[in-house]
Design a protein around this motif. Sequence first.
Motif, PDB file in Angstrom:
ATOM      1  N   ALA A 171     102.693  73.134  67.548  1.00  8.00           N
ATOM      2  CA  ALA A 171     102.340  73.507  68.923  1.00  8.00           C
ATOM      3  C   ALA A 171     101.479  74.762  69.003  1.00  8.00           C
ATOM      4  O   ALA A 171     100.476  74.759  69.723  1.00  8.00           O
ATOM      5  CB  ALA A 171     103.596  73.650  69.774  1.00  8.00           C
ATOM      6  N   PRO A 172     101.802  75.856  68.293  1.00  8.68           N
ATOM      7  CA  PRO A 172     100.937  77.041  68.405  1.00  8.68           C
ATOM      8  C   PRO A 172      99.501  76.777  67.940  1.00  8.68           C
ATOM      9  O   PRO A 172      98.548  77.233  68.574  1.00  8.68           O
ATOM     10  CB  PRO A 172     101.620  78.075  67.499  1.00  8.68           C
ATOM     11  N   THR A 173      99.352  76.030  66.861  1.00 11.56           N
ATOM     12  CA  THR A 173      98.019  75.690  66.372  1.00 11.56           C
ATOM     13  C   THR A 173      97.271  74.864  67.402  1.00 11.56           C
ATOM     14  O   THR A 173      96.096  75.114  67.686  1.00 11.56           O
ATOM     15  CB  THR A 173      98.116  74.899  65.050  1.00 11.56           C
ATOM     16  N   LEU A 174      97.935  73.896  67.970  1.00 15.70           N
ATOM     17  CA  LEU A 174      97.326  73.023  68.966  1.00 15.70           C
ATOM     18  C   LEU A 174      96.911  73.796  70.209  1.00 15.70           C
ATOM     19  O   LEU A 174      95.792  73.633  70.710  1.00 15.70           O
ATOM     20  CB  LEU A 174      98.306  71.908  69.325  1.00 15.70           C
ATOM     21  N   VAL A 175      97.774  74.672  70.693  1.00 20.64           N
ATOM     22  CA  VAL A 175      97.459  75.462  71.883  1.00 20.64           C
ATOM     23  C   VAL A 175      96.266  76.373  71.617  1.00 20.64           C
ATOM     24  O   VAL A 175      95.348  76.482  72.435  1.00 20.64           O
ATOM     25  CB  VAL A 175      98.696  76.271  72.348  1.00 20.64           C
ATOM     26  N   GLY A 176      96.262  77.033  70.459  1.00 19.72           N
ATOM     27  CA  GLY A 176      95.144  77.919  70.113  1.00 19.72           C
ATOM     28  C   GLY A 176      93.834  77.179  70.002  1.00 19.72           C
ATOM     29  O   GLY A 176      92.793  77.633  70.512  1.00 19.72           O
ATOM     30  N   LEU A 177      93.850  76.031  69.360  1.00 20.96           N
ATOM     31  CA  LEU A 177      92.632  75.250  69.180  1.00 20.96           C
ATOM     32  C   LEU A 177      92.100  74.721  70.509  1.00 20.96           C
ATOM     33  O   LEU A 177      90.901  74.805  70.785  1.00 20.96           O
ATOM     34  CB  LEU A 177      92.896  74.104  68.208  1.00 20.96           C
ATOM     35  N   LEU A 178      92.983  74.190  71.332  1.00 20.62           N
ATOM     36  CA  LEU A 178      92.543  73.672  72.631  1.00 20.62           C
ATOM     37  C   LEU A 178      92.009  74.786  73.527  1.00 20.62           C
ATOM     38  O   LEU A 178      91.023  74.598  74.240  1.00 20.62           O
ATOM     39  CB  LEU A 178      93.687  72.933  73.322  1.00 20.62           C
ATOM     40  N   THR A 179      92.639  75.953  73.471  1.00 20.51           N
ATOM     41  CA  THR A 179      92.151  77.093  74.249  1.00 20.51           C
ATOM     42  C   THR A 179      90.750  77.485  73.806  1.00 20.51           C
ATOM     43  O   THR A 179      89.867  77.714  74.632  1.00 20.51           O
ATOM     44  CB  THR A 179      93.114  78.286  74.106  1.00 20.51           C
ATOM     45  N   ALA A 180      90.546  77.537  72.496  1.00 21.12           N
ATOM     46  CA  ALA A 180      89.220  77.900  71.966  1.00 21.12           C
ATOM     47  C   ALA A 180      88.165  76.887  72.392  1.00 21.12           C
ATOM     48  O   ALA A 180      87.048  77.257  72.779  1.00 21.12           O
ATOM     49  CB  ALA A 180      89.279  78.008  70.453  1.00 21.12           C
ATOM     50  N   VAL A 181      88.497  75.613  72.340  1.00 17.46           N
ATOM     51  CA  VAL A 181      87.536  74.573  72.726  1.00 17.46           C
ATOM     52  C   VAL A 181      87.154  74.706  74.191  1.00 17.46           C
ATOM     53  O   VAL A 181      85.966  74.662  74.544  1.00 17.46           O
ATOM     54  CB  VAL A 181      88.109  73.163  72.442  1.00 17.46           C
TER      55      VAL A 181
END
Length: 172
Positions: free
Chosen positions: A43-53
């Motif tokens: 979840a943290p990786t996914l949230v960070g990546l989606l935020t960056a995108v």
Amino acid sequence: MGAWMIPAMLAVIAVTGLVRGVDVFSCFLSGAKKGAQTAATIAPTLVGLLTAVYMLRASGVIDWLGAVMQPFFSILGIPAECAPLVLLKPISGGGGLALGTDIMQRAGVDSYAGRVAAVMLGASETSIYTISLYAGSLGLRSTRYAVPAALVGDLTAFVSAAFFVRLFFGNG
């Protein structure tokens, strides 16, 4: 046939487990627990990546980088309209699909750029996204050669998409 296929498959699995003396429900609960643990881990990786995108897309950085990289992409045969797609698709499938839709709406679905965008969307992978999820779920600190190899694969898919669309449909 499709309406009963999944329930039939689940029934066959349950009956096979019961015949073999396996406690099917406890196996299901164990698998569900492992799935929930994996989801919590990534979840943290996914949230960070989606935020960056979303930040890259909303700020216009993807479009700006596409314009800067366009001379290089044009040497490879990639149309100017597809340059932002080349940059975003390895990071985000949803973002890539939105850019592909924009390209097709602006240039037309039967245009050279629209066809190249469609083939690019189907021929490439969201490699950075996939690698980050796998690395995050496994707790890897280094992906070693995975990212460069995946990006070379994506670039190959993008160049091949432009080449084959030009080969089969012409240049617009």
